[in-house]
Design a protein around this motif. Structure first.
Motif, PDB file in Angstrom:
ATOM      1  N   PHE A  24       0.861  -1.207  -0.022  1.00  0.00           N
ATOM      2  CA  PHE A  24       0.048   0.000  -0.104  1.00  0.00           C
ATOM      3  C   PHE A  24       0.789   1.197  -0.030  1.00  0.00           C
ATOM      4  N   SER A  25       1.112   1.960  -1.125  1.00  0.00           N
ATOM      5  CA  SER A  25       2.021   2.895  -1.321  1.00  0.00           C
ATOM      6  C   SER A  25       1.667   3.751  -2.619  1.00  0.00           C
ATOM      7  N   PRO A  26       1.765   4.915  -2.715  1.00  0.00           N
ATOM      8  CA  PRO A  26       1.652   5.716  -3.855  1.00  0.00           C
ATOM      9  C   PRO A  26       2.657   5.276  -4.983  1.00  0.00           C
TER      10      PRO A  26
ATOM     11  N   VAL B  95       1.291   1.818  -6.749  1.00  0.00           N
ATOM     12  CA  VAL B  95       0.440   2.428  -7.696  1.00  0.00           C
ATOM     13  C   VAL B  95       1.131   2.800  -8.877  1.00  0.00           C
TER      14      VAL B  95
ATOM     15  N   LEU C 102      -5.184  -1.160  -5.288  1.00  0.00           N
ATOM     16  CA  LEU C 102      -4.222  -0.414  -4.698  1.00  0.00           C
ATOM     17  C   LEU C 102      -4.610   1.032  -4.443  1.00  0.00           C
ATOM     18  N   ARG C 103      -5.042   1.560  -5.432  1.00  0.00           N
ATOM     19  CA  ARG C 103      -5.456   3.149  -5.554  1.00  0.00           C
ATOM     20  C   ARG C 103      -6.422   3.447  -4.371  1.00  0.00           C
TER      21      ARG C 103
ATOM     22  N   SER D 103      -4.197   3.879  -1.313  1.00  0.00           N
ATOM     23  CA  SER D 103      -2.859   4.492  -1.335  1.00  0.00           C
ATOM     24  C   SER D 103      -2.792   5.851  -0.622  1.00  0.00           C
TER      25      SER D 103
END
Length: 416
Positions: free
Chosen positions: A63-65, A68, A177-178, A181
Motif C-alpha cells: 500500500f503505497s503511492p 500504484v 491499490l488506488r 494509497s
C-alpha cells in the motif's frame, strides 16, 4: 585440474559469445561445463546477473503511492507484451533444473526474457545454465513460490498463465491499490490474503514481513479495517459455533477422548459439563461453550492479537508451525496465523510501558493467561491484492485463491 575464478569466467564468457552465434559446438562445451563433476557450487563460481529488471526484495509497502505508479508502468509494459503476441507456453515435460539440457529450455528462456526475468544477452540454447537458474528463481520469488530454481508443477502453472490474463489481473488490482494509497498510519499492519503474507509498516517502509496462514476457500478470511488494541499472552481458545459443528462434534463421534486429549473443556450455565453426558449424535453440543486451556497444544499457542471486528477473527500463534512451509497456506477457519509472531508482538508492544521482549518471553513461560492493552492502537488492514509491482519489471502475482479476480485461470491451486 583446478580452474580459478578468472579463468572460468573468461572461458564461460567465450562460450556464451559463441553460443549466441548459434554454434552447436558451443552447446556441447557448455553442457560439459554444467555437468562436470569438478565444477563445484555453480553459484560460487559464476556471477549470473540474469535479469533485466530490478531486485525482487524491497522495503516498499504494497500500500503505497509508489506501488500504484509501478503498477501503472507495469500495465503499460504488459499491454506491449500482449500486443506483440504474449509469451510462449512452456511444456511441463519434466522438472527442468540446473544442468539439464533439453529443447524445452529454449522455450523457457524465451518466456523468461519476455517477462524481464532473463536478459536477452543470455541467448537461446537448450542448456539450463546459471543464467536460467537465476532467472527461474527470480520468477519464483515474484510469484510467491519457493525460489529453488526447479521448474515443478506450481512454477509451470504460474508461468503458463497467459499475458492477457496477467494484464487483466494488474488492472483489477490497480483499483484496489488506488483505494488504499492514502495515509494509513505512521505504523500499521497489513495482511495480504492471497499472498498469505503480513507487512508491518513504519514511516512508509516495511520493517517486518511475516509468512501467514489464512482462511480456507470455504472459510474465508474477511476483508476488514480495524485497530489492534490488545495482546493476550497464553490465551484461552474459545471455539466458535461453526468449528464446534464442523470439526469438534464429528471428531468426538470418532474419538470420545478428543476433548480430554486437547485440554478442551465444555462450559455450561451451571459450570463444567461432562462430555460423556452429551449425545454426540445430535447437534446438542453446538449450543455449549468449548474452551481450550493455555499451553503448547492450544490452537493459538503462545499469543493472540485482538482488534474489534464483526467477524470475530484475530491473529495468533500456532502449534502447527509446519504449515508455514507449504506453498498453499490456506488452512484456517478465517483467522490469521503468524510465523515468528513474537517479533510482530514485540513491535506492537514497543510503546507499551513495561512490555519489552524480555518480559513478554517471561510471561509466556509463566503459562498464565495475561491480557495486555496497547498504549496506542495500531491500525490493521486485511486486504486482497493478488498483483502488484515494487519496481521496474518487478511485478508480483499470486494465486487468486478466493476467485475474486473473476478469471478461472488465476485459481491455480484448483487445477493442481
Amino acid at each position: 585440474m583446478k580452474i580459478d575464478r578468472r579463468s572460468f569466467l573468461t572461458g564461460a564468457g567465450a562460450v556464451a559469445a559463441t553460443l549466441a552465434s548459434g554454434s552447436a559446438h558451443a552447446q556441447d562445451v557448455i553442457r560439459d561445463l554444467i555437468l562436470s563433476p569438478r565444477r563445484g557450487n555453480w553459484d560460487e563460481q559464476f556471477d549470473a546477473r540474469a535479469y533485466e529488471g530490478g531486485r525482487v526484495a524491497t522495503s516498499l509497502p504494497i500500500f503505497s503511492p509508489d506501488t500504484v505508479s509501478h503498477v501503472e508502468m507495469a500495465i503499460g509494459q504488459y499491454h506491449n507484451i500482449v500486443a506483440q503476441g504474449g509469451w510462449p507456453m512452456v511444456q511441463a515435460s519434466q522438472k527442468l533444473r540446473l544442468g539439464v539440457v533439453d529443447p524445452a529450455v529454449e522455450t523457457l528462456r524465451r518466456r523468461l526474457m519476455i517477462s524481464g526475468d532473463l536478459a536477452t544477452s543470455a541467448g537461446i540454447s537448450p542448456a539450463f545454465d546459471s543464467y536460467v537458474d537465476a532467472a527461474v528463481k527470480r520468477f519464483q520469488l515474484r510469484h510467491g513460490l519457493p525460489s529453488d530454481g526447479v521448474m515443478g508443477d506450481y512454477s509451470y502453472a504460474a508461468m503458463n498463465v497467459s499475458a492477457p490474463v496477467r494484464l487483466g489481473q494488474l488492472e483489477t488490482n490497480l483499483v484496489r491499490l488506488r483505494a488504499m494509497s492514502g495515509f494509513l498510519g505512521d505504523r500499521y499492519v497489513m495482511v495480504n490474503i492471497p499472498a498469505a503474507q503480513i507487512e508491518a509498516v513504519e514511516n512508509g517502509r516495511v520493517v517486518l514481513r511475516h509468512t501467514a496462514v489464512v482462511g480456507k476457500i470455504d472459510r474465508q478470511t474477511p476483508i476488514l479495517n480495524s485497530k489492534i488494541n490488545e495482546i493476550i499472552v497464553n490465551p484461552f481458545w474459545n471455539a466458535p459455533e461453526s468449528i464446534v459443528r464442523r470439526d469438534i462434534i464429528p471428531l468426538m463421534r470418532k474419538n470420545p477422548n478428543y476433548l480430554a486429549e486437547n485440554n478442551i473443556r465444555i462450559l455450561g450455565p451451571k459450570g463444567e459439563v461432562d462430555p460423556l453426558s452429551i449425545d454426540w449424535n445430535t447437534e446438542e453440543a453446538a449450543k455449549l461453550h468449548f474452551r481450550q486451556d493455555p499451553g503448547k497444544i492450544n490452537a493459538m499457542a503462545s499469543v493472540k492479537i485482538n482488534f474489534p471486528n464483526p467477524h470475530a477473527v484475530y491473529m495468533h500463534d500456532t502449534p502447527q508451525q509446519s504449515l508455514f512451509n507449504q506453498i498453499e497456506r490456506f488452512h484456517s477457519s478465517g483467522c490469521v496465523r503468524v510465523q515468528n509472531v513474537r517479533d510482530l508482538v514485540t513491535w506492537l508492544l514497543r510503546d507499551t510501558a513495561g512490555w519489552d521482549r524480555q518480559r513478554f518471553e517471561q510471561s509466556i513461560k509463566s503459562g498464565e493467561s495475561t491480557p495486555v492493552a496497547l498504549a496506542a492502537a495500531v491500525p490493521v488492514y486485511f486486504t486482497y491484492v493478488s498483483a502488484w509491482s515494487t519496481g521496474d519489471r518487478v511485478v508480483h502475482f499470486r494465486n487468486d485463491i478466493y476467485g475474486r479476480d473473476g478469471v478461472d485461470e488465476l485459481m491455480i491451486s484448483a487445477a493442481l
